[in-house]
Design an enzyme around this catalytic site. Sequence first.
Site, PDB file in Angstrom:
ATOM      1  N   LEU A  14       7.839  13.407  -8.468  1.00  9.47           N
ATOM      2  CA  LEU A  14       7.586  14.588  -7.626  1.00  9.47           C
ATOM      3  C   LEU A  14       8.001  14.351  -6.177  1.00  9.47           C
ATOM      4  CD1 LEU A  14       4.141  15.806  -9.000  1.00  9.47           C
ATOM      5  CD2 LEU A  14       6.436  16.219  -9.873  1.00  9.47           C
ATOM      6  N   GLN A  16      10.870  13.158  -3.032  1.00 14.51           N
ATOM      7  CA  GLN A  16      12.081  13.802  -2.515  1.00 14.51           C
ATOM      8  C   GLN A  16      13.280  13.602  -3.467  1.00 14.51           C
ATOM      9  OE1 GLN A  16      13.960  12.018   0.863  1.00 14.51           O
ATOM     10  NE2 GLN A  16      14.915  13.913   1.561  1.00 14.51           N
ATOM     11  N   TYR A 146       9.129  -2.566   4.814  1.00 17.59           N
ATOM     12  CA  TYR A 146       9.911  -1.850   3.792  1.00 17.59           C
ATOM     13  C   TYR A 146      11.205  -2.621   3.457  1.00 17.59           C
ATOM     14  CZ  TYR A 146      12.571   2.266   2.061  1.00 17.59           C
ATOM     15  OH  TYR A 146      13.318   3.160   1.347  1.00 17.59           O
TER      16      TYR A 146
HETATM   17  C1  AKB Z   1      13.472   5.628   5.296  1.00 14.16           C
HETATM   18  O1  AKB Z   1      13.837   6.117   6.373  1.00 14.16           O
HETATM   19  O2  AKB Z   1      12.501   4.882   5.179  1.00 14.16           O
HETATM   20  C2  AKB Z   1      14.303   5.912   4.056  1.00 14.16           C
HETATM   21  C3  AKB Z   1      15.370   4.903   3.854  1.00 14.16           C
HETATM   22  C4  AKB Z   1      16.561   4.887   4.719  1.00 14.16           C
HETATM   23  O3  AKB Z   1      15.275   4.115   2.966  1.00 14.16           O
HETATM   24  N1  AKB Z   1      14.855   7.224   4.139  1.00 14.16           N
END
Ligand code: AKB
Length: 319
Positions: A14, A16, A146
């Site tokens: 669900l 993006q 991340y």
């Molecule tokens: C983010 O901005 O975290 C993502 C990506 C570039 O992986 N859109």
Amino acid sequence: METTTEKILVTGALGQIGTELTSKLVEIHGKENVIASGIEKWREGNTAAGWYERIDVTNYKLLEDFIKEQKITTVYHLASLLSGTSEKQPLFAWKLNLEPLLHLCELAKDGYLKKIFWPSSIAVFGKGIPKNDVEQDVVLNPTTVYGISKLAGEKWCEYYFDKYGVDVRSIRYPGLISWKAPAGGGTTDYAVEIFYEAVEKGKYKSFIAENTAMPMLYMDDAISATIKLMEADKDALTVRSSYNLGGMSFTPAELAAEIKKEMPDFEISYEPDFRQAIADSWPASIDDSRAKNDWGLSYDYDITTMTKEMIKNLKIKLG
Ligand code: AKB
């Protein structure tokens, strides 16, 4: 092109990417062969798939039992926290962004899955790397939670392929721009928000500075790239960590100028927040020639056609 019958599970369906990828998979494989899953409760019409299953991907037993019971062959594993949100919840970001991938690779290793798709990101590059036309095989030095989780995931994908032949395929997505489902928690998401606010309010305050360029991609191009990679002949693939994808590259000021062509009264202002530091550590543009050579990556949209599509569709959607 491989033509075996697939039974597909999409995690994070669900979100993006998931919303649009699920629709495309249904178009290709039929409703009966695509199961959408997510942590959200089911709502009427929330997915194009024939079946929605509420699955928390960190509940490995549940995930494993479901895959075995339903004889799933292919998982598009999209459930993830993006860059901004990951900075706020580092331990959870690690758990969600990495561990379910390892469990899926284990299931593939044991013969329960044939293929896995897993999204990486331009966040893997990090500091000290050239800003422009960044090549596939540069040294990776992510400085965000991340980016670290995505780099580790890439190395695991490569490991499972090299050691056990697990067919896991991956793309380093740039910022993704779409109007059908909202983005959330990313650094590149200013390039989505700007369109919503242009249509709703005629102005936007950007959390990314005026002249910071980042690679971006319109969702239609992202979906067709994903499908192309997954349908490519296994032997054609020379990258088993994750393929670079460049898309287009622009700054907030350049995007605002495009929007102004469609909406002359649109106004932009700038108030960079913590995500500016993340953007500063990412490349401005990416060399994606390996994907072009190996599996025919191509794009249909540039900044002008993408802007026109976004504004046209959001005007209809938001009334
Ligand atoms: C983010 O901005 O975290 C993502 C990506 C570039 O992986 N859109």
